[in-house]
Scaffold this active site. Structure first.
Site, PDB file in Angstrom:
ATOM      1  N   LYS A 159     -36.318 -41.622   9.280  1.00 15.34           N
ATOM      2  CA  LYS A 159     -36.591 -42.599   8.208  1.00 15.34           C
ATOM      3  C   LYS A 159     -37.893 -43.355   8.464  1.00 15.34           C
ATOM      4  CE  LYS A 159     -34.464 -46.772   8.389  1.00 15.34           C
ATOM      5  NZ  LYS A 159     -35.353 -47.945   8.362  1.00 15.34           N
ATOM      6  N   ASN A 160     -38.048 -43.856   9.691  1.00 16.86           N
ATOM      7  CA  ASN A 160     -39.185 -44.746   9.950  1.00 16.86           C
ATOM      8  C   ASN A 160     -40.511 -44.002  10.088  1.00 16.86           C
ATOM      9  OD1 ASN A 160     -37.472 -46.845   9.707  1.00 16.86           O
ATOM     10  ND2 ASN A 160     -37.280 -47.258  11.905  1.00 16.86           N
ATOM     11  N   CYS A 202     -35.392 -60.861   6.362  1.00 20.86           N
ATOM     12  CA  CYS A 202     -34.359 -59.879   6.653  1.00 20.86           C
ATOM     13  C   CYS A 202     -33.421 -60.477   7.682  1.00 20.86           C
ATOM     14  CB  CYS A 202     -35.094 -58.640   7.122  1.00 20.86           C
ATOM     15  SG  CYS A 202     -34.358 -57.588   8.279  1.00 20.86           S
ATOM     16  N   ARG A 242     -39.562 -61.572  10.455  1.00 18.95           N
ATOM     17  CA  ARG A 242     -40.397 -60.418  10.117  1.00 18.95           C
ATOM     18  C   ARG A 242     -41.715 -60.748   9.414  1.00 18.95           C
ATOM     19  NH1 ARG A 242     -36.802 -55.293   9.155  1.00 18.95           N
ATOM     20  NH2 ARG A 242     -38.612 -54.439  10.205  1.00 18.95           N
ATOM     21  N   ASP A 270     -33.613 -50.663  17.769  1.00 15.67           N
ATOM     22  CA  ASP A 270     -32.760 -50.045  16.746  1.00 15.67           C
ATOM     23  C   ASP A 270     -31.508 -49.382  17.328  1.00 15.67           C
ATOM     24  OD1 ASP A 270     -34.532 -50.892  14.833  1.00 15.67           O
ATOM     25  OD2 ASP A 270     -35.528 -48.958  14.589  1.00 15.67           O
ATOM     26  N   ARG A 325     -28.888 -46.580   3.714  1.00 15.33           N
ATOM     27  CA  ARG A 325     -30.343 -46.762   3.810  1.00 15.33           C
ATOM     28  C   ARG A 325     -30.925 -45.890   4.916  1.00 15.33           C
ATOM     29  NH1 ARG A 325     -31.674 -51.897   5.831  1.00 15.33           N
ATOM     30  NH2 ARG A 325     -33.615 -50.777   5.953  1.00 15.33           N
TER      31      ARG A 325
END
Ligand code: EPU
Length: 420
Positions: free
Chosen positions: A22-23, A115, A120, A306, A398
């Protein structure tokens, strides 16, 4: 809104294919804005964040088509003004700013929202772009940027918590079309940054040093279309590895890149989990008792933030005391109170969570608060006795492709139900 019902206590067994990262794919999709030619990206995971980035690109005038795991992107014409409400909803959308500035020399993009994992800020993104020559103001919730002259220079991107991942990609994407040479110092070394650089180089950019703290970018006149395969998702791989360990199972991760997982695999081994590598296949097995480990999150190649929540879930099952310290995001401990509902004993002391592990977990209704916190709750639920209901699993959608299907294929008793 869907939730996940998990009947815990079943060891996971079998093979799981790791999806694209994803990233990496989010900034790579944004990078396609740098050319009017067609870009083809393979290995794109089917995630709501990816669909959302597709919508953002469409709102800027790009064509986006998906066929299986392949995305075709064509930004023949691009508008420099992004839809306010669309962009502010997804933090990762900030990475359209660099490509828009690079291609159009001007952009108006809404400020991304905060978030739950911390404030952030984007000061480093803006600092880097300003150093390349952009004039930037914040007006009515928008970042307004223009750069009639955009020139390579030395850019230092080290912040209070170390380098910035998306900030590095953002500045790199802008600098590929700047005049002259840009040297990014204190660049993020994450594999996702390396993947963005590989895609940009395939488009005709001249980037050296990605994956190290110094990235050198020699500006070129224009970029062309390119075809690229996204790297596998190291965070998804780590999540399944930890789920295997938590359930006393044996899971083979297919298609992962073990070289991206050193810090996580090292901690799992220290905790007594068996990890065997055969080519790109990694087999993770828990035979006996776990040992407590201390973990500190750090920029790559350190232990990833993460994976902090998932590792904490594992440590709640481990007899003894483990200390988990979060050094990247200020308040990334939202999972702690929900893990406590499953019976975990965790105390927060400043940036550290002290986990007194070993008591069996028992299922309970819990609430997902962000993507990785949700993954930790799923791991807790898989290991707990009885039924766990993880509510608000749109967070999981997500970032984890077909999580419930993949878990069921490993033998888990997991069901997606509509919340009433
Ligand atoms: N920071 C600043 N100023 C900035 C940017 C960042 O002070 O301008 C600080 C942040 O507040 C944080 C640290 O620097 O303390 C690192 O943040 P970074 O910029 O590296 O995070 P990011 O690029 O916004 C990406 C991932 C995150 C992941 C982090 C860290 C994407 C879309 N997101 O965010 O992924 O946690 O890097 O590795 O690539 C996730 O996938 O669940 C996720 C949150």
């Amino acid at each position: 809104m869907d939730s996940l019902l998990i009947k815990g206590g079943v060891p996971l067994h079998g093979e799981v294919n790791i999806s694209g990262a994803k990233n990496a794919v989010l900034p790579i999709m944004a990078a396609s804005l740098l050319t009017s030619e067609t870009c083809i990206i393979h290995g794109v995971p089917d995630l709501s964040d990816v669909s959302f980035m597709g919508e953002i690109l469409r709102s800027l005038g790009a064509e986006v088509a998906r066929d299986g795991d392949t995305l075709t992107l064509a930004a023949t014409k691009v508008r420099g003004v992004g839809d306010y409400d669309l962009i502010r909803k997804m933090r990762g959308s900030i990475c359209i700013l660099g490509p828009l500035l690079g291609r159009l020399r001007k952009a108006r993009v809404s400020l991304p929202g905060g978030c739950v994992i911390g404030p952030r800020p984007i000061d480093l993104h803006l600092k880097g772009l300003k150093e390349l020559g952009a004039k930037i103001t914040i007006e009515e919730g928008y970042i307004r940027a223009s750069a009639p002259k955009f020139c390579g220079t030395d850019v230092f991107l080290g912040g209070r918590s170390g380098p910035t991942v998306l900030g590095t990609s953002n500045v790199m994407m802008a600098a590929v079309l700047a005049e002259g040479v840009t040297v990014i110092q204190s660049a993020a070394c994450e594999p996702e940054v390396v993947d963005v650089a590989a895609f940009l180089n395939a488009m005709g950019a001249r980037i050296n040093g990605a994956g190290s703290p110094t990235i050198t970018i020699t500006g070129v006149g224009q970029l062309h279309g390119a075809e690229h395969r996204v790297i596998p998702d190291r965070i998804e791989a780590a999540t399944y590895a930890i789920a295997a360990a938590a359930t006393r199972g044996e899971v083979t991760l297919q298609g992962a890149r073990p070289e991206h997982l050193h810090a996580v695999l090292d901690k799992l081994r220290e905790a007594g989990v068996k990890v065997e590598r055969r080519g790109t296949a990694l087999t993770v097995r828990r035979a006996g008792r776990l040992r407590p480990v201390d973990v500190t999150t750090l920029p790559y190649a350190g232990f990833p933030t993460d994976v902090q929540a998932q590792m904490m879930a594992l440590m709640t099952l481990t007899p003894g005391i483990s200390i988990i310290t979060e050094r990247i995001f200020e308040s990334r401990f939202m999972h702690v109170s929900e893990l406590a509902r499953l019976g975990a004993e965790i105390a927060i002391e400043g940036p550290s969570a002290i986990v007194k592990g070993g008591r069996p977990l028992s299922g309970a209704p819990v609430m997902a608060s962000d993507l990785r916190a949700s993954a930790a709750l799923v791991i807790g639920g898989l290991a707990a006795r009885g039924l766990t209901q993880v509510k608000r699993i749109y967070h999981l959608d997500r970032g984890y492709e077909r999580l419930d299907d993949k878990l069921r294929n490993l033998g888990a008793r997991v069901e997606r139900v509509e919340e009433t």
